[in-house]
Design an enzyme around this catalytic site. Structure first.
Site, PDB file in Angstrom:
ATOM      1  CD  GLU A   1      -1.369  -0.481   3.603  1.00  0.00           C
ATOM      2  OE1 GLU A   1      -2.245  -1.357   3.543  1.00  0.00           O
ATOM      3  OE2 GLU A   1      -1.283   0.325   4.523  1.00  0.00           O
TER       4      GLU A   1
ATOM      5  CB  CYS B   1       7.703  -5.420   7.929  1.00  0.00           C
ATOM      6  SG  CYS B   1       9.045  -4.603   8.823  1.00  0.00           S
TER       7      CYS B   1
ATOM      8  CG  LEU C   1      14.022   7.082  19.889  1.00  0.00           C
ATOM      9  CD1 LEU C   1      15.244   6.399  19.315  1.00  0.00           C
ATOM     10  CD2 LEU C   1      14.347   8.545  20.215  1.00  0.00           C
TER      11      LEU C   1
ATOM     12  CB  CYS D   1       1.966   1.125   8.974  1.00  0.00           C
ATOM     13  SG  CYS D   1       3.168   2.322   8.618  1.00  0.00           S
TER      14      CYS D   1
ATOM     15  CB  CYS E   1       3.529   7.553   2.616  1.00  0.00           C
ATOM     16  SG  CYS E   1       4.146   6.355   3.794  1.00  0.00           S
TER      17      CYS E   1
ATOM     18  CB  CYS F   1       7.082  -2.607  15.507  1.00  0.00           C
ATOM     19  SG  CYS F   1       8.723  -2.062  15.004  1.00  0.00           S
TER      20      CYS F   1
ATOM     21  CB  CYS G   1       3.709  -2.092  13.175  1.00  0.00           C
ATOM     22  SG  CYS G   1       3.795  -1.818  11.406  1.00  0.00           S
TER      23      CYS G   1
ATOM     24  CG  ASN H   1      -3.182   5.460  13.002  1.00  0.00           C
ATOM     25  OD1 ASN H   1      -4.261   6.035  13.024  1.00  0.00           O
ATOM     26  ND2 ASN H   1      -2.106   5.972  12.438  1.00  0.00           N
TER      27      ASN H   1
ATOM     28  N   GLY I   1       7.227  -2.064   5.498  1.00  0.00           N
ATOM     29  CA  GLY I   1       8.588  -2.559   5.320  1.00  0.00           C
ATOM     30  C   GLY I   1       9.634  -1.706   5.998  1.00  0.00           C
ATOM     31  CD  GLU I   2      14.060  -0.517   8.632  1.00  0.00           C
ATOM     32  OE1 GLU I   2      13.170  -0.044   9.366  1.00  0.00           O
ATOM     33  OE2 GLU I   2      15.008   0.170   8.200  1.00  0.00           O
TER      34      GLU I   2
HETATM   35  N1  SAH Z   1      10.212   0.336   9.115  1.00  0.00           N
HETATM   36  C1  SAH Z   1      10.312   1.757   9.075  1.00  0.00           C
HETATM   37  C2  SAH Z   1       9.231   2.458   8.273  1.00  0.00           C
HETATM   38  C3  SAH Z   1       7.831   1.984   8.324  1.00  0.00           C
HETATM   39  S1  SAH Z   1       6.671   2.472   9.506  1.00  0.00           S
HETATM   40  C4  SAH Z   1      10.363   2.299  10.462  1.00  0.00           C
HETATM   41  O1  SAH Z   1      10.235   1.530  11.409  1.00  0.00           O
HETATM   42  O2  SAH Z   1      10.585   3.491  10.626  1.00  0.00           O
HETATM   43  C5  SAH Z   1       6.545   4.230   9.596  1.00  0.00           C
HETATM   44  C6  SAH Z   1       6.336   4.709  11.025  1.00  0.00           C
HETATM   45  O3  SAH Z   1       5.021   4.409  11.520  1.00  0.00           O
HETATM   46  C7  SAH Z   1       7.302   4.077  12.011  1.00  0.00           C
HETATM   47  O4  SAH Z   1       7.712   5.072  12.929  1.00  0.00           O
HETATM   48  C8  SAH Z   1       6.427   3.057  12.682  1.00  0.00           C
HETATM   49  O5  SAH Z   1       6.952   2.640  13.911  1.00  0.00           O
HETATM   50  C9  SAH Z   1       5.127   3.795  12.783  1.00  0.00           C
HETATM   51  N2  SAH Z   1       3.939   2.947  12.999  1.00  0.00           N
HETATM   52  C10 SAH Z   1       3.718   1.688  12.588  1.00  0.00           C
HETATM   53  N3  SAH Z   1       2.501   1.270  12.966  1.00  0.00           N
HETATM   54  C11 SAH Z   1       1.931   2.298  13.626  1.00  0.00           C
HETATM   55  C12 SAH Z   1       0.682   2.476  14.242  1.00  0.00           C
HETATM   56  N4  SAH Z   1      -0.211   1.518  14.277  1.00  0.00           N
HETATM   57  N5  SAH Z   1       0.439   3.676  14.814  1.00  0.00           N
HETATM   58  C13 SAH Z   1       1.361   4.664  14.789  1.00  0.00           C
HETATM   59  N6  SAH Z   1       2.548   4.553  14.219  1.00  0.00           N
HETATM   60  C14 SAH Z   1       2.845   3.373  13.637  1.00  0.00           C
END
Ligand code: SAH
Length: 361
Positions: free
Chosen positions: A100, A120, A223, A341, A113, A124, A127, A298, A167-168
């Site tokens: 997406e 991924c 972070l 995401c 974006c 986390c 996520c 979210n 993804g990362e």
């Molecule tokens: N893998 C990369 C980029 C993808 S996610 C990274 O970790 O930065 C983009 C951002 O959205 C990251 O900061 C991630 O931790 C955050 N994110 C993922 N799921 C989320 C959610 N449900 N609510 C808020 N932020 C979220």
């Protein structure tokens, strides 16, 4: 072989850099300028097929068609926010995976974006992208195609690209760097590298590798915690990369590129949102040129993390400001369209009966 299957097995020339196209042309007995022409068709004009490339001979177009495609991604679904300023795209890849991307309209221009991987493997806890693990890396052409398709679909120029979807990106390093170079090539879309942001969960070896490329892009680091203890609870990757090493890599990144670091900090109720956490974070950021972006979580159905309460987010911000840190709360756009995401894809996969699995690093 039917036409569809054949197209699937053909390599897309969208994945080729200009040098690779020039090399291909010489391998096919053509002059180098043909490679440059191909590059302009594919990336400057985003041609949908070889038949459009009218300054190439019919014979050459046929030979290319035999072996290659210019395929990218295909729109499967599109959701537009009620306000009309955000659209979420579900794209399919030639091998059937889905990813997406999000389009956001701002006063100063349009941002897209994009995803860098299908799925991924970072795991986390909050996520949705990581629920079924990593399917595969996206190619440079598949990353570019998300921008090209959205530009074609909206009829509007994209001025900023953020690699912050599924993804990362630093786990797909070579394709990411190739993508950035093609996107900013003056014969392609010619996007300024300053208008490109890459977000990482903090893979420090690759952050150090990236700074050596001397690309003036913005690096965003997820972070989400002021210390390792909290970070390890929500981000398995934190077990491998201590927060102090991440900060050290950020200081080096700033030294090498002069680019201010962005820290992303998703606010999770009762986990990382207390004022003492804000103080600890402020102390850690001392002396580093950075910007902190607070993201109200979210909530994802399959995850049990909750969004922090609005007053707690405000208090957190106030503490950071008192310490003189640059901080903003991310404006919510498109929360009515599953803009978090991986959520639109998650729904799609749920419909297809694909169940989440445990992810191990
Ligand atoms: N893998 C990369 C980029 C993808 S996610 C990274 O970790 O930065 C983009 C951002 O959205 C990251 O900061 C991630 O931790 C955050 N994110 C993922 N799921 C989320 C959610 N449900 N609510 C808020 N932020 C979220």
């Amino acid at each position: 072989m039917d036409k569809g299957k054949k197209a699937l097995s053909k390599q897309s020339l969208r994945d080729y850099s200009r040098e690779e196209l020039i090399g291909l042309m010489s391998e096919m007995g053509e002059k180098p300028f043909r490679g440059r022409q191909l590059f302009e068709w594919i990336h400057g004009r985003q041609a949908g097929g070889f038949e459009e490339m009218t300054n190439l001979s019919l014979a050459l177009r046929d030979r290319l068609e035999e072996r290659f495609s210019v395929a990218g991604v295909t729109v499967e679904e599109k959701q537009v926010s009620a306000a009309g300023d955000t659209a979420k795209y579900l794209f399919s890849l030639p091998d059937g995976h889905v990813i997406e991307s999000v389009w956001m309209k701002y006063r100063h221009g349009n941002s897209v974006c994009i995803s860098s991987q299908a799925g991924c493997r970072m795991g986390c806890q909050f996520c949705a992208s990581t629920l079924t693990g990593l399917e595969r890396n996206l190619t440079a052409g598949e990353m570019l195609s998300q921008v090209y398709e959205i530009q074609k679909e909206t009829g509007e120029r994209v001025s900023n690209v953020i690699v912050m979807g599924m993804g990362e990106p630093l786990d797909n390093y070579d394709n990411l760097v190739k993508f950035i170079r093609i996107l900013s090539d003056e014969k392609g879309l010619g996007m300024s590298q300053r208008s490109i942001t890459v977000s990482t969960c903090g893979l420090t070896e690759q952050m150090r590798r990236l700074m050596k490329e001397r690309l003036p892009i913005t690096l965003a680091v997820s972070l989400h915690a002021p210390n390792d203890e909290i970070r390890r609870k929500i981000m398995p990757v934190a077990k491998k990369y201590p927060i102090e090493d991440i900060f050290q890599a950020c200081r080096e990144y700033f030294e090498a590129t002069g680019r201010r670091i962005t820290f992303e900090y998703s606010m999770i109720r009762g986990v990382n949102d207390r004022t003492e956490h804000a103080r600890e974070l402020a102390e850690r950021c001392k002396g580093l040129n950075c910007h902190i972006n607070l993201i109200p979580l979210n909530e994802v159905k399959e995850r049990d993390c909750l969004r922090s309460r609005a007053p707690d987010i405000e208090d957190f911000k106030l503490v950071l400001e008192k310490y003189g840190r640059n901080v903003t709360i991310r404006r919510e756009m498109g929360s009515d369209i599953d803009a978090a995401c991986g959520q639109l894809r998650r729904k799609f996969l749920n419909r297809a009966g694909k169940k989440p699995e445990e992810v191990k690093l």
